[in-house]
Design a protein around this motif. Structure first.
Motif, mmCIF file in Angstrom:
data_model
loop_
_atom_site.group_PDB
_atom_site.id
_atom_site.type_symbol
_atom_site.label_atom_id
_atom_site.label_comp_id
_atom_site.label_asym_id
_atom_site.label_seq_id
_atom_site.Cartn_x
_atom_site.Cartn_y
_atom_site.Cartn_z
ATOM 1 N N GLU A 45 0.813 -1.216 0.000
ATOM 2 C CA GLU A 45 0.000 0.000 0.000
ATOM 3 C C GLU A 45 0.846 1.265 0.000
ATOM 4 N N SER A 46 2.151 1.113 -0.177
ATOM 5 C CA SER A 46 3.054 2.262 -0.191
ATOM 6 C C SER A 46 4.350 1.857 -0.868
ATOM 7 N N LEU A 47 5.185 2.844 -1.162
ATOM 8 C CA LEU A 47 6.503 2.561 -1.735
ATOM 9 C C LEU A 47 7.329 1.729 -0.756
ATOM 10 N N ALA A 48 7.221 2.046 0.532
ATOM 11 C CA ALA A 48 7.975 1.293 1.541
ATOM 12 C C ALA A 48 7.577 -0.175 1.533
ATOM 13 N N ASP A 49 6.274 -0.448 1.403
ATOM 14 C CA ASP A 49 5.803 -1.836 1.341
ATOM 15 C C ASP A 49 6.383 -2.539 0.124
ATOM 16 N N PHE A 50 6.340 -1.851 -1.023
ATOM 17 C CA PHE A 50 6.817 -2.467 -2.257
ATOM 18 C C PHE A 50 8.314 -2.765 -2.159
ATOM 19 N N GLU A 51 9.065 -1.835 -1.627
ATOM 20 C CA GLU A 51 10.507 -2.037 -1.531
ATOM 21 C C GLU A 51 10.844 -3.110 -0.493
ATOM 22 N N GLU A 52 9.995 -3.261 0.509
ATOM 23 C CA GLU A 52 10.166 -4.378 1.451
ATOM 24 C C GLU A 52 9.991 -5.709 0.718
ATOM 25 N N ALA A 53 8.992 -5.753 -0.165
ATOM 26 C CA ALA A 53 8.760 -6.967 -0.956
ATOM 27 C C ALA A 53 9.926 -7.243 -1.899
ATOM 28 N N LEU A 54 10.488 -6.187 -2.489
ATOM 29 C CA LEU A 54 11.645 -6.355 -3.371
ATOM 30 C C LEU A 54 12.842 -6.912 -2.603
ATOM 31 N N ALA A 55 13.074 -6.375 -1.407
ATOM 32 C CA ALA A 55 14.192 -6.850 -0.588
ATOM 33 C C ALA A 55 13.998 -8.322 -0.209
ATOM 34 N N LEU A 56 12.747 -8.687 0.117
ATOM 35 C CA LEU A 56 12.450 -10.073 0.468
ATOM 36 C C LEU A 56 12.687 -10.995 -0.722
ATOM 37 N N ALA A 57 12.258 -10.560 -1.888
ATOM 38 C CA ALA A 57 12.447 -11.376 -3.088
ATOM 39 C C ALA A 57 13.928 -11.607 -3.371
ATOM 40 N N LYS A 58 14.718 -10.560 -3.205
ATOM 41 C CA LYS A 58 16.165 -10.706 -3.421
ATOM 42 C C LYS A 58 16.752 -11.674 -2.403
ATOM 43 N N GLU A 59 16.307 -11.555 -1.151
ATOM 44 C CA GLU A 59 16.772 -12.459 -0.099
ATOM 45 C C GLU A 59 16.400 -13.898 -0.425
ATOM 46 N N ASN A 60 15.252 -14.073 -1.105
ATOM 47 C CA ASN A 60 14.782 -15.409 -1.462
ATOM 48 C C ASN A 60 15.345 -15.907 -2.786
ATOM 49 N N GLY A 61 16.305 -15.165 -3.339
ATOM 50 C CA GLY A 61 17.032 -15.657 -4.506
ATOM 51 C C GLY A 61 16.670 -15.054 -5.846
ATOM 52 N N SER A 62 15.810 -14.037 -5.875
ATOM 53 C CA SER A 62 15.443 -13.425 -7.151
ATOM 54 C C SER A 62 16.607 -12.603 -7.700
ATOM 55 N N GLU A 63 16.969 -12.843 -8.956
ATOM 56 C CA GLU A 63 18.052 -12.088 -9.594
ATOM 57 C C GLU A 63 17.616 -10.673 -9.960
ATOM 58 N N ALA A 64 16.339 -10.517 -10.232
ATOM 59 C CA ALA A 64 15.796 -9.210 -10.607
ATOM 60 C C ALA A 64 14.422 -9.077 -9.949
ATOM 61 N N PRO A 65 14.386 -8.617 -8.704
ATOM 62 C CA PRO A 65 13.097 -8.552 -7.997
ATOM 63 C C PRO A 65 12.007 -7.806 -8.750
ATOM 64 N N VAL A 66 12.358 -6.747 -9.500
ATOM 65 C CA VAL A 66 11.364 -6.106 -10.355
ATOM 66 C C VAL A 66 11.964 -5.916 -11.745
ATOM 67 N N SER A 67 11.473 -6.675 -12.675
ATOM 68 C CA SER A 67 11.965 -6.615 -14.050
ATOM 69 C C SER A 67 11.069 -5.708 -14.887
ATOM 70 N N TYR A 68 11.686 -4.806 -15.616
ATOM 71 C CA TYR A 68 11.000 -4.060 -16.679
ATOM 72 C C TYR A 68 12.059 -3.652 -17.684
ATOM 73 N N ALA A 69 11.646 -3.103 -18.798
ATOM 74 C CA ALA A 69 12.588 -2.817 -19.882
ATOM 75 C C ALA A 69 13.367 -1.538 -19.586
ATOM 76 N N THR A 70 14.393 -1.675 -18.754
ATOM 77 C CA THR A 70 15.172 -0.521 -18.311
ATOM 78 C C THR A 70 16.055 0.059 -19.420
ATOM 79 N N GLY A 71 16.252 -0.701 -20.482
ATOM 80 C CA GLY A 71 17.046 -0.206 -21.611
ATOM 81 C C GLY A 71 16.192 0.050 -22.832
ATOM 82 N N ASP A 72 14.907 0.304 -22.611
ATOM 83 C CA ASP A 72 13.942 0.485 -23.703
ATOM 84 C C ASP A 72 13.119 1.734 -23.414
#
Length: 423
Positions: free
Chosen positions: A168-195
């Motif tokens: 429900e906030s940026l802090a929540d989303f970034e907490e989820a990203l940190a958790l995903a990385k801790e759980n082994g995700s190579e790219a917790p949030v993927s989008y076309a960063t070079g497009d």
């Protein structure tokens, strides 16, 4: 008897001499390729089969700048199609170039439609400053948040039914990203960063979620919008610094990171829903997935969105019968847009979008709420797909979030460069 034979023969000759009922041939241009193209060709074939008195002759042209350049050129020489697909984000440029005819209430009535049949945001994007309609919205397509649920099992981010929750906030989303990385995700949030498209759509969503405006009354990033743009870029830059998003990922690579299970989240258009559905059905996806509206991270619920629409080129010489046939085709497409929704899109025609059939279509029904808060590109000739605004995303925002410019510098450079296009 001889008299009767003579009479019958004369009648037959009279009927033979009557002209056959004239079929209305419609010249149709679109820019739809891939899954969209397959679905549209199927819709056209169905329409032609059901309407022996009308035939759509479809031609698919190259998406983006080539399509809109050809439209402009064809209208200038009076050789445009009878009807064409059009992005509503390109509406301001089309109006400035005077290539779009007005679609009247009588036209809509001929199609069995009215403005009230459509979501207000889509009708507003299809209309000029005086409220005159210049296109009929066909869908609403936006970016959504694709989720690989395996990274969040046992966490507060999945409810008892396995649905994403608690963001429900940026802090929540970034907490989820940190958790995903801790759980082994190579790219917790993927989008076309070079497009250009992927970068712009995420930036614009973050800007709008702050209540920001990119262009207001011909001025780029006026007032505190400059600070809001810098903040959006800073957020994207932080995701890069934390190792949460991929480095200079082209579009295909950003999708592959998610489908291969390396990304926990994927921000991309609804048009990738068929990719996920097909892979899941074939058993090649390898994880439980979902797609939801981009969560409200910065206080305002808003998501970048655009629409495919149907438009009639300005200056096209058309008999009343031909125009009625064109509107019949448009109306039929709208009423049969449940087939188009299979491409991930939300029907702009509310009777279909609110139907039981669409309500059972997942994950479309889950993220369909975004139709009410869809944030279209600013009404400017330099905005919309394949525009200077998109160029600024790849030339300024993407380098900034990869560390080559400070966010505030990037926002200022974006403001200066785009403002020069409006002089």
């Amino acid at each position: 008897m001889k008299y009767l034979k003579t009479l019958l023969a004369a009648g037959a000759m009279s009927l033979a001499s009557l002209p056959a009922f004239a079929q209305q041939d419609i010249t149709w241009w679109d820019f739809l390729s891939g899954g969209d193209g397959v679905r549209m060709k199927a819709l056209i074939a169905r329409f032609n089969e059901e309407h022996p008195d009308i035939k759509i002759n479809g031609t698919t042209l190259e998406w983006g700048v080539p399509f809109y350049t050809k439209v402009r050129t064809s209208v200038a020489v009076g050789q445009g199609p009878d009807v064409m697909t059009y992005h509503l984000s390109r509406m301001p440029l089309g109006l400035e170039e005077n290539v779009l005819d007005v679609i009247s209430d009588d036209d809509l009535a001929a199609a069995g439609l009215s403005k009230d049949d459509f979501f207000p945001a889509a009708i507003a994007a299809a209309s000029d400053a005086d409220g005159k309609l210049h296109a009929v919205p066909f869908d609403i397509h936006a970016i959504v948040l694709y989720v690989n649920k395996s990274y969040f099992e046992g966490s507060r981010f999945l409810d008892a039914q396995g649905n994403l929750t608690g963001i429900e906030s940026l802090a929540d989303f970034e907490e989820a990203l940190a958790l995903a990385k801790e759980n082994g995700s190579e790219a917790p949030v993927s989008y076309a960063t070079g497009d250009d498209g992927g970068t712009y759509r995420v930036f614009f969503t973050l800007l709008k979620q702050q209540g920001g405006e990119l262009i207001t009354d011909g001025e780029v990033l006026a007032g505190d919008n400059l600070d809001k743009a810098a903040n959006a870029i800073e957020i994207m830059t932080n995701w890069h610094k934390q190792g949460w998003q991929p480095e200079q990922a082209e579009y295909e690579a950003s999708v592959a990171l998610f489908t291969s299970g390396k990304a926990a989240f994927h921000m991309n258009g609804v048009w990738e829903v068929p990719t996920m559905v097909d892979m899941a059905e074939k058993g090649t996806l390898g994880f439980d997935w979902g797609a939801v509206q981009i969560p409200t991270l910065l206080g305002t619920t808003a998501t970048w969105a655009d629409s495919h629409a149907f438009a009639i080129p300005q200056g096209t010489e058309m008999s009343p019968e031909k125009r009625a046939a064109v509107m019949t085709a448009i109306g039929w497409m709208e009423k049969n847009s449940i087939s188009w929704a299979g491409a991930g899109h939300i029907p702009a025609y509310k009777p279909v979008a609110t139907s039981d059939e669409f309500g059972e279509m997942e994950p479309n029904a889950t993220y369909s709420s975004l139709a009410e808060t869809a944030a279209y590109d600013p009404r400017s000739p330099i905005a919309g797909v394949a525009s200077p605004v998109y160029d600024s995303a790849i030339n300024i925002i993407s380098p900034a979030m990869h560390g080559y410019l400070e966010p505030a510098q990037a926002a200022q450079q974006m403001k200066d460069e785009l403002q020069s296009k409006l002089q």
